[in-house]
Design an enzyme around this catalytic site. Structure first.
Site, short mmCIF file in Angstrom:
data_model
loop_
_atom_site.label_atom_id
_atom_site.label_comp_id
_atom_site.label_asym_id
_atom_site.label_seq_id
_atom_site.Cartn_x
_atom_site.Cartn_y
_atom_site.Cartn_z
N HIS A 23 1.24 4.39 -2.54
CA HIS A 23 1.89 6.03 -2.91
C HIS A 23 2.99 6.90 -3.29
O HIS A 23 3.35 7.15 -3.91
CB HIS A 23 1.82 6.39 -1.19
CG HIS A 23 0.11 6.83 -0.76
ND1 HIS A 23 -0.16 7.06 -1.37
CD2 HIS A 23 -0.44 5.90 0.65
CE1 HIS A 23 -2.15 6.71 -0.84
NE2 HIS A 23 -1.77 6.15 0.69
N HIS A 81 1.22 -1.36 0.50
CA HIS A 81 -0.13 0.05 0.00
C HIS A 81 0.76 1.21 0.36
O HIS A 81 0.20 2.64 -0.53
CB HIS A 81 -1.13 0.04 1.47
CG HIS A 81 -1.64 1.23 1.03
ND1 HIS A 81 -3.21 0.96 0.88
CD2 HIS A 81 -1.72 2.59 1.89
CE1 HIS A 81 -3.55 2.23 1.13
NE2 HIS A 81 -3.06 3.32 1.53
N GLU A 82 1.78 1.07 0.97
CA GLU A 82 2.87 2.68 0.89
C GLU A 82 3.69 2.77 -0.56
O GLU A 82 4.10 3.84 -0.60
CB GLU A 82 3.59 2.31 2.54
CG GLU A 82 2.71 2.42 3.55
CD GLU A 82 2.09 3.73 3.94
OE1 GLU A 82 2.18 4.40 3.05
OE2 GLU A 82 1.16 3.81 4.24
N GLU A 102 -5.92 8.04 -2.54
CA GLU A 102 -5.51 6.39 -2.34
C GLU A 102 -6.22 5.67 -3.09
O GLU A 102 -5.15 4.24 -3.52
CB GLU A 102 -6.28 6.52 -1.03
CG GLU A 102 -6.73 6.78 -0.31
CD GLU A 102 -4.78 6.52 0.85
OE1 GLU A 102 -4.46 5.42 0.50
OE2 GLU A 102 -4.39 7.64 1.42
N TYR A 144 -7.73 14.15 6.97
CA TYR A 144 -8.60 13.57 6.70
C TYR A 144 -9.74 13.84 7.37
O TYR A 144 -11.29 13.96 7.39
CB TYR A 144 -8.75 12.34 7.26
CG TYR A 144 -7.65 11.86 6.62
CD1 TYR A 144 -8.49 11.35 4.72
CD2 TYR A 144 -6.02 11.00 5.76
CE1 TYR A 144 -7.54 10.42 3.67
CE2 TYR A 144 -5.81 10.54 5.85
CZ TYR A 144 -6.19 9.99 4.29
OH TYR A 144 -5.11 9.46 3.19
N GLY A 147 -4.53 14.63 10.95
CA GLY A 147 -4.13 14.79 10.59
C GLY A 147 -4.60 15.67 9.20
O GLY A 147 -5.32 16.95 9.13
N HIS A 188 -6.48 10.88 12.47
CA HIS A 188 -6.92 11.01 10.67
C HIS A 188 -7.76 12.35 10.92
O HIS A 188 -7.07 13.29 9.76
CB HIS A 188 -7.06 10.03 10.46
CG HIS A 188 -6.54 8.86 9.92
ND1 HIS A 188 -5.81 7.99 10.62
CD2 HIS A 188 -6.54 8.20 8.45
CE1 HIS A 188 -4.85 7.21 9.98
NE2 HIS A 188 -5.75 7.74 9.20
N ILE A 189 -8.25 12.74 11.55
CA ILE A 189 -9.40 14.21 10.87
C ILE A 189 -9.48 15.04 12.04
O ILE A 189 -9.52 16.18 12.53
CB ILE A 189 -10.96 13.25 11.37
CG1 ILE A 189 -11.61 12.82 12.73
CG2 ILE A 189 -10.98 12.44 10.11
CD1 ILE A 189 -12.81 13.02 12.81
N PHE A 190 -8.12 15.10 13.16
CA PHE A 190 -7.76 15.99 13.96
C PHE A 190 -6.48 16.19 14.32
O PHE A 190 -6.51 17.07 14.89
CB PHE A 190 -8.83 15.47 15.76
CG PHE A 190 -10.15 15.48 15.66
CD1 PHE A 190 -10.74 16.41 15.31
CD2 PHE A 190 -10.51 14.07 16.50
CE1 PHE A 190 -12.09 16.04 15.40
CE2 PHE A 190 -11.93 13.60 16.31
CZ PHE A 190 -12.83 14.62 15.98
#
Length: 813
Positions: free
Chosen positions: A597, A593-594, A623, A731, A729, A725-727
């Protein structure tokens, strides 16, 4: 970060991520891109993979977060004598290729920052970041010197700017490149070699960096010059990439508050500063609370069921904590919340009490005491809403979607479609698990709780498919996995990856450095790989990060683009004793996966630096390459090429391979709903939640879970307090991107299925088409156009549902 693999927190998610969060500035703010990701079908986190929005500090493709290039690269050659140090592979004097552009006009002095550097490695003219010698004491003076120079150059540009590429875009890119590279290196070290001194230094200079980028993003002369280009008669003659840059910069300037009146702009800027501080503190609290938990075990019966690899790791951890005589056989052992340790307990520990203790500690990280993130979350959501309203939007989700493929409504529509397809299979998953527990005479069969699910799911998988994840580890040694991965990309994309250890300084002995060559043997990119977990200093999860990007403007001779360099970071179990790192199959998927990217970063042929690689790619499309690469873990030739017993060399037996294929959709409904819970609660918090209202953030999660979780979360489940992720990062109102991109990636892989996966000639041809479109075009073309150019049509969700065994849809909850 992203995947059966969760995509939350750090382990499951960040392409993105970065501790510096939420400044919306221009695409030119090329901050370290981080694509983060992390998998593990059973634990709550994911990453950070990395960048649909222009490079703002909030969009650190921490992806992850978690962007590069051409084979003909003009390099100035220098002799770089690397000191022998614990953080370097020993080597003699080696010749390295410079990534420093030749001095040009406005940037002439900027790239000669060795002036008055006082031996500060951040200010020296380096080819690769000197990770081995950068210390916290260098950060304050180094960053401030770079900011001072950037401020001066920006003032010059604002006085001389003209609405032309050479007088606007090129000098702007040059101004910020050095700061981008250096800040990226410092922030990277905070992620992989954290310490209080480095934290303090970054925290002190971050407001100054934020202030500079706000000034840049709100520059009226630059904004007006971009608008003039957009309105000029030459507009139609610009390339698609240049049009994308101009349009993106105009939109980003508006989102950066350029149209606000002075008092409102001042309020906007204060919000950005506050958000940056809050997000950094959020991530530090997650890391500290994760490190804080240590469970010392002295009686082996308390950890009955843990495999030898887990016992070895627990003993190794105990040794590092002062229990010098600890052994895998006799202990003592220390259990932590770091992913390899946590997952071993949840999957294999027969001690139900231990599983409950570890599970509760995990879901409640950073939710109490001095490390409580609850109020930080409330403040972040409150400030994001205020920011949205200042910009004229009804909620922050609409601000986020302004630079994405989807709209709020389209994202919600996709999530509901996937939810309805996943619900009945997930209900059956739980019923099957209960029936299996009863058949095994388990006392908890009628009272299955969250700390039982992973344990019994693993037993059911072993029973149903005769697969034992731990017994598969010997077939997946890290060296063979990497060789197999490199063989695959050679076949698909015609590139060769070779070790280049010693060419660049590294931050830890375990870090490897690689060179990527084209078919002629010419270098086109480089990347670092940091594979192992180091809980005392390294944040969890997996991610890809940008070191430098491909750029024509920053080329050495003005003709050949600068080559890209990337980081690839994972957190798998390190070697234990004389054994190499033996991986779970999920960890194999994470590496693939990485690397997906990294491929988009490294194989781009886009020479406009601001849209090269992942830069400028809408976040909900970024992604695609990473999730696409995961599919190849199930490709027979690929898997059989890497699955060799580390001691005997024996290939994975054919029957086990077939069982792996059969198990691919095991509990797919449950795993899909897990991701949908994260994505849905993210949208709810950013589109509908009222900070300070009657409903708490945890109430929102419980409400969402009624439709996305067959087994409701515990009343005290506070996973949101560690939802990096959302706080912390990139996302925020964007976690749905994992599912959105999964549709794209599954459909892209189906193109290879259509031509026949065993038809090597056709697969190579399709691989070259994928390289020339998805991997090569970067952010220079809209992602939907790129997809259609590759696939010949718009994407369909059918391949994703088919791959997950969720067709046909029968009914919904």
């Amino acid at each position: 970060m992203k995947y059966s693999r969760d995509r939350i927190g750090s382990p499951a998610g960040r392409v993105l991520y970065g501790s510096t969060p939420t400044i919306i500035i221009t695409l030119f703010i090329l901050m370290a891109t981080r694509l983060s990701l992390s998998r593990s079908a059973h634990f709550c986190f994911k990453h950070t993979c990395p960048l649909s929005r222009p490079f703002t500090s909030k969009n650190l493709l921490q992806c992850r977060i978690c962007p590069l290039w051409s084979s003909s690269f003009s390099l100035c050659l220098h002799t770089f004598r690397k000191p022998t140090s614990p953080n370097n592979h020993p080597s003699k004097s080696v010749t390295v290729r410079s990534f420093c552009p030749s001095p040009v006009s406005i940037s002439d002095r900027y790239f000669k920052m060795s002036i008055a550097s006082d031996d500060n490695p951040l200010l020296e003219d380096f080819e690769f970041p000197p990770f081995n010698v950068i210390e916290a004491k260098h950060v304050r003076p180094g960053i401030r010197a770079l900011l001072k120079q950037a401020e001066e150059d920006l003032e010059v540009l604002e006085k001389t700017v003209e609405p032309t590429w050479p007088k606007l875009v090129e000098p702007l890119e040059k101004i910020i490149d050095r700061l981008t590279v250096v800040w990226g290196a410092v922030n990277h070290l905070k992620s992989v070699k954290d310490n209080p001194e480095l934290r303090s230094a970054i925290e002190e200079v971050q407001p100054e960096k934020v202030a500079f980028y706000l000034k840049l993003g709100q520059s009226k002369p630059i904004y007006n010059a971009f608008k003039a280009i957009r309105e000029s008669p030459d507009w139609d003659s610009l390339s698609d990439a240049r049009k994308r840059i101009v349009e993106s910069q105009i939109k980003e300037a508006v989102l950066s508050g350029i149209a606000l009146e002075d008092d409102k702009r001042e309020q906007f800027n204060k919000i950005e500063q506050d958000l940056a501080k809050l997000s950094q503190k959020f991530e530090e609290n997650v890391l500290d609370s994760t490190k804080k938990f240590e469970k010392l075990i002295t009686d082996k019966k308390d950890i009955d069921g843990l495999p030898a690899t887990a016992l070895g790791l627990a003993a190794q951890t105990a040794v590092s904590k002062g229990h010098e005589k600890a052994t895998a056989e006799d202990g003592p052992w220390i259990i932590t919340l770091d992913a390899p340790s946590y997952m071993s307990v949840m999957q294999h520990a027969k001690n139900r009490t231990l599983r409950e203790e570890v599970y509760r500690a995990y879901i409640n990280r950073a939710s109490s005491g001095d490390l409580d993130n609850t109020e930080i979350i409330n403040q972040i959501l409150k400030l994001r809403l205020e920011k949205a309203k200042l910009l004229g939007y009804s909620n922050y989700a609409r601000v986020s979607m302004a630079m994405k493929m989807a709209t709020v409504e389209k994202a919600e529509e996709l999530l509901e479609k996937l939810r309805s397809a996943s619900w009945d299979p997930a209900v059956k998953d739980l019923e099957d698990l209960k029936d299996f527990c009863k058949s095994q005479g388990s006392p908890e069969a009628d009272d299955l709780n969250h700390w039982d699910i992973t344990f019994w799911s693993e037993r059911l998988r072993e029973s149903k498919y005769e697969l034992n994840e731990e017994e598969l580890r010997p077939y997946f040694s890290l060296p063979r996995v990497m060789n197999g991965l490199f063989n695959l990309v050679n076949m698909l994309f015609g590139i060769n990856v070779e070790p280049a250890d010693g060419l660049a300084p590294v931050w830890n002995n375990d870090v490897r450095f690689y060179r990527v060559n084209d078919s002629s043997g010419s270098p086109i990119a480089y990347f670092y790989f940091d594979p192992y977990s180091r809980p005392s200093e390294k944040r969890g999860g997996a991610w890809m990060d940008e070191v430098v990007s491909r750029s024509r403007v920053l080329s050495r001779d003005g003709a050949n683009a600068r080559l890209p360099v990337a980081h690839m970071v994972c957190n798998q179990m390190p070697p234990v004793g004389d054994k190499p790192s033996l991986m779970t199959f999920r960890e194999v998927e994470t590496v693939f996966h990485e690397f997906g990217h990294a491929l988009q970063h490294m194989l781009t042929k886009q020479d406009e630096g601001l849209v090269a690689g992942i830069r400028g790619v809408e976040w909900d499309a970024v992604e695609l390459p990473s999730q696409f690469m995961e599919n190849w873990c199930y490709h027979r030739d690929t898997l059989m090429g890497i699955a060799k017993h580390y001691e005997t060399g024996e290939t994975l037996p054919e029957d086990i391979y077939q069982k792996l294929l059969a198990a691919k959709t095991f509990r797919a409904g449950t795993l899909s709903l897990r991701q949908l819970r994260f994505a849905t609660v993210d949208l709810e918090l950013h589109a509908k939640y009222v900070p300070g209202g009657s409903e708490s953030i945890y109430c929102v999660d419980r409400r969402v879970s009624k439709r996305t979780q067959v087994l409701p979360p515990l009343p005290d489940d506070k996973f949101l307090a560690s939802f990096s992720h959302i706080f912390a990062g990139g996302y925020a109102a964007g976690y749905y991107s994992y599912k959105w991109a999964e549709v794209l990636s599954a459909d892209a892989f189906s193109a290879f299925e259509d031509v026949g996966l065993e038809n090597e000639k056709a697969v190579k041809e399709t691989g070259q088409r994928f390289r020339e479109t998805v991997l090569a075009l970067g952010g220079g073309k809209a992602p939907l156009e790129v997809f259609v150019q590759f696939r010949g049509r718009e994407p369909s969700p059918e391949p994703l549902l088919r791959h997950n065994g969720l067709l046909p849809v029968t009914s919904s909850a």
